[in-house]
Design an enzyme around this catalytic site. Structure first.
Site, PDB file in Angstrom:
ATOM      1  N   GLN A 443       0.495  -1.002   0.133  1.00 44.51           N
ATOM      2  CA  GLN A 443       0.338   0.101  -0.050  1.00 44.51           C
ATOM      3  C   GLN A 443       0.766   1.045  -0.024  1.00 44.51           C
ATOM      4  O   GLN A 443       1.734   1.322   0.858  1.00 44.51           O
ATOM      5  CB  GLN A 443      -0.948   0.029   1.397  1.00 44.51           C
ATOM      6  CG  GLN A 443      -1.836  -0.897   1.744  1.00 44.51           C
ATOM      7  CD  GLN A 443      -0.990  -1.748   2.146  1.00 44.51           C
ATOM      8  OE1 GLN A 443      -0.525  -1.748   2.408  1.00 44.51           O
ATOM      9  NE2 GLN A 443      -2.267  -2.583   2.569  1.00 44.51           N
ATOM     10  N   GLN A 465      -1.400   0.627  -5.100  1.00 43.72           N
ATOM     11  CA  GLN A 465      -2.577  -0.227  -4.430  1.00 43.72           C
ATOM     12  C   GLN A 465      -2.353   1.335  -3.711  1.00 43.72           C
ATOM     13  O   GLN A 465      -1.679   2.503  -2.899  1.00 43.72           O
ATOM     14  CB  GLN A 465      -1.930  -1.198  -3.253  1.00 43.72           C
ATOM     15  CG  GLN A 465      -3.208  -1.535  -2.779  1.00 43.72           C
ATOM     16  CD  GLN A 465      -2.860  -2.484  -1.985  1.00 43.72           C
ATOM     17  OE1 GLN A 465      -2.041  -3.444  -2.345  1.00 43.72           O
ATOM     18  NE2 GLN A 465      -3.503  -3.466  -1.022  1.00 43.72           N
ATOM     19  N   ASP A 466      -3.708   1.739  -3.403  1.00 45.77           N
ATOM     20  CA  ASP A 466      -4.993   2.581  -2.237  1.00 45.77           C
ATOM     21  C   ASP A 466      -3.812   3.822  -2.382  1.00 45.77           C
ATOM     22  O   ASP A 466      -3.049   4.544  -1.701  1.00 45.77           O
ATOM     23  CB  ASP A 466      -4.385   2.457  -0.989  1.00 45.77           C
ATOM     24  CG  ASP A 466      -4.697   0.949  -0.007  1.00 45.77           C
ATOM     25  OD1 ASP A 466      -5.646   0.772  -0.929  1.00 45.77           O
ATOM     26  OD2 ASP A 466      -3.846   0.675   0.823  1.00 45.77           O
ATOM     27  N   ASP A 487      -7.942  -0.795  -4.834  1.00 41.71           N
ATOM     28  CA  ASP A 487      -8.196  -0.381  -4.051  1.00 41.71           C
ATOM     29  C   ASP A 487      -7.983   1.204  -3.657  1.00 41.71           C
ATOM     30  O   ASP A 487      -7.925   1.484  -2.625  1.00 41.71           O
ATOM     31  CB  ASP A 487      -8.801  -0.791  -2.736  1.00 41.71           C
ATOM     32  CG  ASP A 487      -9.196  -2.036  -2.476  1.00 41.71           C
ATOM     33  OD1 ASP A 487     -10.118  -2.985  -3.174  1.00 41.71           O
ATOM     34  OD2 ASP A 487      -8.722  -3.210  -1.572  1.00 41.71           O
ATOM     35  N   ARG A 546     -15.741  -3.165  -3.268  1.00 42.27           N
ATOM     36  CA  ARG A 546     -15.863  -3.763  -2.576  1.00 42.27           C
ATOM     37  C   ARG A 546     -15.987  -3.318  -0.871  1.00 42.27           C
ATOM     38  O   ARG A 546     -14.911  -2.534  -1.101  1.00 42.27           O
ATOM     39  CB  ARG A 546     -14.842  -4.638  -2.110  1.00 42.27           C
ATOM     40  CG  ARG A 546     -13.445  -4.592  -2.372  1.00 42.27           C
ATOM     41  CD  ARG A 546     -12.529  -5.525  -2.639  1.00 42.27           C
ATOM     42  NE  ARG A 546     -10.979  -5.008  -1.913  1.00 42.27           N
ATOM     43  CZ  ARG A 546      -9.783  -6.419  -1.449  1.00 42.27           C
ATOM     44  NH1 ARG A 546     -10.485  -7.237  -1.487  1.00 42.27           N
ATOM     45  NH2 ARG A 546      -8.168  -5.823  -1.202  1.00 42.27           N
TER      46      ARG A 546
END
Length: 628
Positions: A443, A465-466, A487, A546
């Site tokens: 992340q 990521q992130d 995400d 999600r």
């Protein structure tokens, strides 16, 4: 076949309205008025046809308001122009507002298009006009009544229904109570310009002509529409496309792209078609724009018709409606330049001059350059302003990942990885890139945003990521580019993404991971914009979202979805269940908009439900200045 009435007239009695059906036509006018109407087929191509109805005030008195009704024997009317269409065979058309008042001997003509077969006598001639008739006064009553009348015809007798009523109890009054439409013609109020010409070299148009745009990507037409209330309205676009291919255009409302629309070819520039879309308008003046997405330009556009009470044309703007941060002159300005030409070489140095309890709105103007700084912003009422058009070359960057170690040997974690951590209220950013260059494998947050009334415009947020941690508070993003893998938009904030590009640069489970609290009605809301991906991202491999927490909420409203979006659309995270998640869509488009295969726990919003997703409903008392 002709149905004839004496002196081509229909008399209507004072204090109530008579509606007279003759050969399928009902004409309703104001009391003490006479009128004549004609019906004709103007074009017939077998599978459909166009027709025209003309209403003439054949008297010495001015009349206000008219309506006609008719019934097709073998066709289904799909649209009309220069009148407000209602009903379903029989059909009713009422004056379009601007053509409702007829001086003596003046006429109003409207046209319509129908699918199916035009059948006699509806195809071949006049439906009302030149035969004798008389109507006796009806006794005063508060109820409507219906009677039969034999009307002589040149060849036969036609039996018609005569509806008489007092006050507002008539069918005609009911049809007038329906929502009205306003037709926006070229060279009239509300038509604000185009990148082309007003042409008239193909038949069948209304008004003075149609817009023939330039054959280039970006060719556009602009209208200005006043709406009585904030809600979703139906906009019908009348067009012709005689080229060999479908032409696609973006639809922009108030400078935000809400969807793309295809204008299919029928190989006939004189055969007009319509396409209807639902668009959100705010109360007051709105801009409505079509922009060509193909090198052929737009289809020929004849007019647009907007349905809804309170719709009127608005004056076209004379000055740009968007004010860039660089145009603000009534605030203190701190200038940052990496090359030493400003007051400060780093953004942190400029920030250090402000108090954590700052009460003066302040601009930090940042010249193009790469600023490798790990920033923590705790000063309120600050605008970070890059130069106009220099977003890609004004970069705030750092390269920490969640696995990066602190001095004590422990990992800094997801929150600690942020290149820019924003923990303040009333902060704005514009024309700036924020990047985490750590790469893949952990992340790595580019921006952590935590605060009330945070807004971003024309920014780029880059990571894997992130990328964007919408930690908490209220946040508004407009015309931004946000990219990542897994995400890469996540958190508990109430955040609106207005006309953004959400771009997957690598394979990942989902675009978003909201952690919305159960009591918070809105989570991550995407209004318009596009969801795109690099060529390396597999088809159907990425979910829309999600739920990081059980009640995570995300909605995509009129967003164009790329083919990398999975058919199921929504998936659960870890031990959470989709049964508690609040995931929804409304009129998503594109290859990824496979709504029939979506997770059953997700929702396809109704028009009424989608209409609640407005800035005022989502943010309450706060209206972001970047949304205007």
């Amino acid at each position: 076949m002709k149905n004839t009435f004496s002196k081509s007239r229909l008399q209507l009695v004072t204090s109530f309205t008579h509606s007279l059906m003759a050969g399928g036509i009902i004409l309703a006018l104001a009391p003490q008025a006479w009128a004549a109407c004609t019906y004709k087929v103007t074009n017939n191509w077998g599978g459909g046809f166009t027709g025209e109805i003309k209403v003439t005030n054949d008297t010495s008195q001015t009349i206000t308001g008219w309506s006609v009704s008719w019934k097709e024997s073998g066709g289904t009317v799909t649209n009309a122009w220069n009148a407000v269409l209602a009903g379903s065979n029989p059909y009713t058309a009422t004056a379009a507002g601007w053509n409702g008042t007829l001086a003596p001997q003046a006429s109003a003509t409207f046209g319509f298009q129908a699918n199916g077969t035009a059948g006699a006598p509806k195809v071949t001639g006049s439906l009302c006009g030149t035969a004798a008739s008389s109507i006796s006064p009806v006794q005063s009553s508060s109820k409507s009544s219906t009677s039969s009348l034999q009307i002589p015809n040149s060849s036969s007798s036609v039996k018609s229904s005569v509806a008489t009523s007092i006050g507002k109890s008539s069918a005609a009054a009911s049809s007038l109570a329906a929502e009205r439409s306003w037709i926006f013609e070229e060279s009239a109020v509300g038509f604000c310009g185009n990148s082309g010409v007003i042409a008239s070299n193909h038949s069948g148009y209304t008004g003075v002509g149609f817009v023939d745009s330039e054959n280039v990507i970006g060719a556009s037409i602009n209208w200005s529409i006043s709406a009585g209330s904030a809600k979703t309205y139906a906009v019908k676009i009348r067009f012709a496309n005689g080229s060999a291919a479908t032409r696609r255009a973006s639809i922009l409302v108030n400078d935000s792209t809400i969807q793309s629309v295809d204008f299919p070819s029928n190989n006939n520039w004189a055969q007009w078609q319509t396409v209807t879309i639902n668009v959100p308008l705010k109360a007051g003046t709105n801009s409505f724009k079509t922009v060509a997405e193909t090198s052929d330009g737009l289809a020929n556009i004849d007019n647009i018709s907007v349905t809804g009470n309170g719709i009127t044309p608005a004056a076209c703007p004379t000055t740009p409606t968007t004010v860039d941060c660089n145009s603000i002159t009534n605030q203190p300005i701190l200038r940052v330049a990496a090359d030493g030409s400003g007051q400060y070489r780093t953004v942190q140095a400029a920030l250090n001059t402000l108090s954590n309890s700052n009460t003066t709105p302040t601009q930090i103007r940042i010249k193009p350059g790469t600023y490798r700084e790990k920033l923590t912003i705790t000063k309120p009422l600050v605008t970070f302003c890059g130069e106009t058009g220099k977003t890609t070359s004004t970069i705030l960057t750092y390269n920490d990942g969640a696995s990066t170690l602190k001095a004590d040997g422990t990992a800094i974690g997801t929150s600690g990885s942020a290149s820019v951590t924003l923990k303040a209220n009333d902060v704005s950013m514009e024309n700036i890139t924020i990047e985490n260059s750590f790469g893949v494998g952990s992340q790595a947050v580019a921006l952590l945003a935590q605060g009330q009334r945070l807004q971003f415009r024309n920014c780029r947020l880059l990571g894997n990521q992130d990328t964007l941690y919408t930690h908490s508070g209220t946040q508004y993003y407009r015309n931004c580019h946000i990219q990542g893998t897994v995400d890469f938009i996540f958190g508990a904030a109430t955040a609106v993404f207005d006309n953004n590009t959400i771009h997957s640069v690598g394979g990942g489970s989902a675009l978003t991971a909201p952690s919305t609290e159960q009591a918070v009605p809105y989570g991550l809301v995407f209004l318009g914009g596009k969801v795109t991906a690099s060529a390396s991202v597999s088809k159907g491999s990425v979910a829309l979202g999600r739920n990081w927490r059980p009640y995570g909420a995300a909605a995509y409203i009129r967003t164009e979805l790329g083919q990398h979006i999975s058919a199921v659309g929504w998936v659960k995270m870890s031990e959470n269940t989709l049964d508690t998640a609040r995931f929804s869509e409304y009129l998503t488009t594109g290859a990824g908009a496979n709504t029939s295969a979506r997770a059953p726990q997700s929702k396809q919003l109704t028009t009424a439900q989608a209409a609640t997703y407005t800035i005022s409903n989502i943010f309450g008392a706060w209206t972001p200045s970047y949304s205007k």
